[in-house]
Write an enzyme that holds these catalytic residues in place. Structure first.
Site, PDB file in Angstrom:
ATOM      1  N   HIS A  39       2.399  -3.603  -4.714  1.00 16.60           N
ATOM      2  CA  HIS A  39       2.020  -3.193  -6.265  1.00 16.60           C
ATOM      3  C   HIS A  39       1.185  -4.452  -6.355  1.00 16.60           C
ATOM      4  O   HIS A  39       1.635  -6.033  -6.334  1.00 16.60           O
ATOM      5  CB  HIS A  39       3.052  -3.601  -7.196  1.00 16.60           C
ATOM      6  N   ASP A  52       5.975   5.715  -6.018  1.00 13.56           N
ATOM      7  CA  ASP A  52       5.312   6.821  -5.128  1.00 13.56           C
ATOM      8  C   ASP A  52       6.456   6.544  -3.821  1.00 13.56           C
ATOM      9  O   ASP A  52       5.592   7.711  -3.388  1.00 13.56           O
ATOM     10  CB  ASP A  52       3.764   6.064  -5.154  1.00 13.56           C
ATOM     11  N   HIS A  91      -4.256   4.310  -5.114  1.00  3.97           N
ATOM     12  CA  HIS A  91      -3.601   4.609  -7.025  1.00  3.97           C
ATOM     13  C   HIS A  91      -3.162   6.002  -6.855  1.00  3.97           C
ATOM     14  O   HIS A  91      -1.588   5.332  -6.352  1.00  3.97           O
ATOM     15  CB  HIS A  91      -4.985   4.064  -7.642  1.00  3.97           C
TER      16      HIS A  91
HETATM   17  N1  ACO Z   1       1.507  -2.710   3.250  1.00  5.19           N
HETATM   18  C1  ACO Z   1       1.506  -3.848   4.687  1.00  5.19           C
HETATM   19  N2  ACO Z   1       1.395  -5.114   3.566  1.00  5.19           N
HETATM   20  C2  ACO Z   1       0.889  -4.880   2.339  1.00  5.19           C
HETATM   21  C3  ACO Z   1       0.703  -4.273   1.390  1.00  5.19           C
HETATM   22  C4  ACO Z   1       1.462  -2.919   2.243  1.00  5.19           C
HETATM   23  N3  ACO Z   1       1.300  -1.638   1.637  1.00  5.19           N
HETATM   24  N4  ACO Z   1       0.739  -4.520  -0.074  1.00  5.19           N
HETATM   25  C5  ACO Z   1       0.211  -5.296   0.082  1.00  5.19           C
HETATM   26  N5  ACO Z   1       0.543  -5.903   1.494  1.00  5.19           N
HETATM   27  C6  ACO Z   1       0.152  -7.666   1.524  1.00  5.19           C
HETATM   28  C7  ACO Z   1      -1.493  -7.669   1.908  1.00  5.19           C
HETATM   29  O1  ACO Z   1      -2.213  -6.949   3.294  1.00  5.19           O
HETATM   30  C8  ACO Z   1      -1.511  -8.917   1.938  1.00  5.19           C
HETATM   31  O2  ACO Z   1      -1.394 -10.062   2.655  1.00  5.19           O
HETATM   32  P1  ACO Z   1      -1.631 -11.261   3.251  1.00  5.19           P
HETATM   33  O3  ACO Z   1      -1.597 -11.828   2.115  1.00  5.19           O
HETATM   34  O4  ACO Z   1      -0.817 -11.678   4.444  1.00  5.19           O
HETATM   35  O5  ACO Z   1      -3.378 -11.065   3.041  1.00  5.19           O
HETATM   36  C9  ACO Z   1      -0.687  -8.592   0.327  1.00  5.19           C
HETATM   37  O6  ACO Z   1       0.571  -8.480   1.386  1.00  5.19           O
HETATM   38  C10 ACO Z   1      -0.233  -8.915  -0.607  1.00  5.19           C
HETATM   39  O7  ACO Z   1      -0.618  -8.268  -1.316  1.00  5.19           O
HETATM   40  P2  ACO Z   1      -2.531  -7.931  -1.868  1.00  5.19           P
HETATM   41  O8  ACO Z   1      -3.263  -7.062  -1.000  1.00  5.19           O
HETATM   42  O9  ACO Z   1      -3.213  -9.399  -2.093  1.00  5.19           O
HETATM   43  O10 ACO Z   1      -2.269  -6.823  -3.133  1.00  5.19           O
HETATM   44  P3  ACO Z   1      -2.917  -6.340  -4.080  1.00  5.19           P
HETATM   45  O11 ACO Z   1      -2.163  -6.725  -5.500  1.00  5.19           O
HETATM   46  O12 ACO Z   1      -4.132  -6.863  -3.559  1.00  5.19           O
HETATM   47  O13 ACO Z   1      -2.512  -4.853  -3.599  1.00  5.19           O
HETATM   48  C11 ACO Z   1      -1.974  -2.379  -3.476  1.00  5.19           C
HETATM   49  C12 ACO Z   1      -1.890  -3.863  -4.692  1.00  5.19           C
HETATM   50  C13 ACO Z   1      -2.667  -1.776  -4.092  1.00  5.19           C
HETATM   51  C14 ACO Z   1      -1.032  -1.990  -4.362  1.00  5.19           C
HETATM   52  C15 ACO Z   1      -1.067  -2.731  -2.026  1.00  5.19           C
HETATM   53  O14 ACO Z   1       0.420  -3.306  -2.459  1.00  5.19           O
HETATM   54  C16 ACO Z   1      -0.780  -1.671  -1.587  1.00  5.19           C
HETATM   55  O15 ACO Z   1      -2.224  -1.404  -0.408  1.00  5.19           O
HETATM   56  N6  ACO Z   1      -0.184  -0.734  -1.541  1.00  5.19           N
HETATM   57  C17 ACO Z   1      -0.615   0.610  -0.302  1.00  5.19           C
HETATM   58  C18 ACO Z   1      -0.497   1.665  -1.264  1.00  5.19           C
HETATM   59  C19 ACO Z   1       0.627   2.129  -2.573  1.00  5.19           C
HETATM   60  O16 ACO Z   1       1.843   2.766  -2.126  1.00  5.19           O
HETATM   61  N7  ACO Z   1      -0.335   2.344  -3.659  1.00  5.19           N
HETATM   62  C20 ACO Z   1       0.443   3.194  -4.756  1.00  5.19           C
HETATM   63  C21 ACO Z   1       0.219   1.010  -6.288  1.00  5.19           C
HETATM   64  S1  ACO Z   1       1.728   2.048  -7.475  1.00  5.19           S
HETATM   65  C22 ACO Z   1       0.674   2.915  -8.553  1.00  5.19           C
HETATM   66  O17 ACO Z   1      -0.994   3.055  -8.159  1.00  5.19           O
HETATM   67  C23 ACO Z   1       1.536   4.177  -9.150  1.00  5.19           C
END
Ligand code: ACO
Length: 452
Positions: free
Chosen positions: A309, A366, A270
């Site tokens: 996101h 971010d 987050h």
């Molecule tokens: N890097 C690589 N792969 C990713 C990333 C990433 N940053 N984010 C998502 N994916 C992949 C997942 O592994 C998934 O792949 P799959 O379908 O082959 O299994 C697919 O993309 C879909 O992702 P989800 O996990 O379903 O996305 P979710 O909505 O649950 O997660 C989150 C969102 C937590 C923000 C995620 O994208 C992440 O961890 N990003 C990195 C952390 C980050 O930047 N957080 C800041 C968010 S903004 C904020 O809080 C202000």
């Protein structure tokens, strides 16, 4: 043509019975499913939604997001317009009161906030209790929670004056607590607020002032920080806001509720993401290493921090706005930061790669906010703390909305129980089992650790 109705018919194939439930705002009430039973004494049907990915937990008129289209609006105004024409304090007013302030309203609001920026001197004593290298977010979490002990009347959550005072105090004191935590972690003297400065300028002053008699912020840095504050002010029902609402639903005071938000924001998925972005960029070290790094991401060895996101499945509109300020801030500080080069090349290569485009993974706010803080010379540990400062207005607005919502009750999700039941109790001497505890046992006898 058959007549359409705003209802949903559900046929339970276990019983052959059909139920009709109302559809309002493209939503059905989860409680309407409870009537679906096989036997009369069944509990009734529930929905299973870990992480609330498809559950609306409230009605809210604060923030509108269309993740597919990349739209973010507060109380009806686009984030782009707010960033262009408003100050953070104006946006905080908008979030909390629902409308942009008139000139006299903004003057009073700004005056009240500016005149509550000082914290009780005891907070300094409290901070002295932390180790010199404590994470400032841990210190912020504790001091925000402690504020409920300084303002016990805040527990009158239905008293409009107390609610207003809590809002003012939280917004006003958050930068002071944040800056004090930072100065503590560097072993530097705390700098008291300067009421002549703007909200963002005062925060920069409390962070950066050294021997000069008066700190005068560069207006471009002040504006960049104020825009960052606007961008982070609210983002509807995210993890920390849901934490504030869930804790607040117990009718605890707003300081304790906001402390829950700070705790949630501390997590790397987050608010901790921008800190993680910088660590990631440092680890990549040079542009030539980017392809290998991306290979690792695609092999699921790690995540590309600052990408993806839960809601935006398009470019995060906040990322677009903040990107414009990165170069401006770098110009002011005269820094040719290698991390910026790595970041922009990383973004380019990721956006050219099917793995990311297929999954609709775009840079989020971010990805860039960390670079601005880096350029301002702010250490990584402070990034999440700076996020917490503006998000406070969003948390308060959401907390107030929840308290005025007659449909809300104490948050209490259900579960699907998967454990054992009705076991026969086994006396300790007859029990067998694998070792569950990890790590070596405590080395010193408990007696000698007393008082440690
Ligand atoms: N890097 C690589 N792969 C990713 C990333 C990433 N940053 N984010 C998502 N994916 C992949 C997942 O592994 C998934 O792949 P799959 O379908 O082959 O299994 C697919 O993309 C879909 O992702 P989800 O996990 O379903 O996305 P979710 O909505 O649950 O997660 C989150 C969102 C937590 C923000 C995620 O994208 C992440 O961890 N990003 C990195 C952390 C980050 O930047 N957080 C800041 C968010 S903004 C904020 O809080 C202000």
């Amino acid at each position: 043509m058959s007549e359409t109705k705003d209802t949903l018919s559900i046929t339970d194939n276990r019983t052959g019975k059909t139920y009709e439930v109302d559809v309002t705002d493209e939503t059905i009430k989860a409680m309407d499913l409870r009537q679906i039973k096989v036997n009369e004494d069944d509990f009734g049907m529930m929905t299973y939604d870990p992480a609330f990915t498809n559950t609306a937990a409230c009605r809210s008129s604060i923030t509108y997001i269309d993740g597919e289209a990349g739209i973010l609006q507060h109380r009806g105004y686009t984030i782009e317009e707010l960033c262009e024409h408003s100050t953070y304090l104006e946006v905080a007013y908008l979030l909390i009161f629902g409308e942009l302030p008139t000139e006299p309203q903004l003057e009073r609001w700004t005056y009240d906030i500016t005149h509550h920026t000082f914290v009780h001197e005891d907070i300094k004593t409290m901070l002295e209790g932390f180790r010199y290298d404590s994470h400032p977010m841990g210190m912020l979490l504790s001091t925000v929670g402690a504020m409920s002990t300084y303002y016990p009347d805040a527990n009158q959550i239905d008293n409009p004056f107390e609610r207003y005072m809590a809002a003012i105090r939280l917004i006003a004191k958050m930068p002071t607590l944040a800056a004090f935590s930072y100065r503590h972690s560097l072993g530097l003297p705390y700098i008291y607020p300067d009421n002549d400065l703007s909200y963002a300028g005062n925060f920069l002053g409390m962070m950066r002032k050294m021997t000069e008699l008066k700190y005068e912020p560069d207006p471009r840095l002040e504006r960049a920080l104020d825009v960052l504050f606007i961008l982070h002010a609210d983002h509807e029902q995210n993890c920390s806001t849901s934490a504030v609402r869930a804790v607040g639903s117990s009718q605890v005071d707003p300081y304790s509720s906001v402390a829950a938000g700070v705790a949630a924001l501390y997590g790397p998925l987050h608010g901790g993401a921008n800190e993680a972005v910088l660590r990631m960029l440092r680890r990549i070290e040079k542009v030539e290493n980017i392809p290998d790094f991306l290979k690792g991401v695609k092999n699921r060895d790690e995540k590309l921090m600052g990408f993806g996101h839960r809601v935006y499945k398009n470019y995060d509109p906040r990322a677009r706005i903040i990107k414009k300020h990165v170069d401006e801030v770098l110009d002011v500080v005269g820094l040719d930061n290698p991390l910026v080069k790595i970041a922009s090349e990383l973004e380019k290569q990721a956006l050219d790669d099917e793995f990311f485009t297929e999954r609709k993974l775009y840079p989020n706010v971010d990805f860039y906010s960390g670079l601005i803080y880096e350029a301002l010379g702010i250490p990584n540990e402070m990034f999440t703390v700076i996020f917490a400062i503006p998000r406070t207005s969003g948390w308060i607005a959401q907390w107030m909305e929840m308290n005025g919502d007659s449909e809300q009750k104490i948050a209490r999700p259900r579960q699907i129980y998967t454990g054992k039941r009705d076991l026969t109790y086994v006396p300790i001497a007859d029990r067998e089992g694998e070792e569950k505890i990890v790590g070596p046992p405590a080395t010193r006898p408990i007696k000698s650790r007393r008082g440690a």
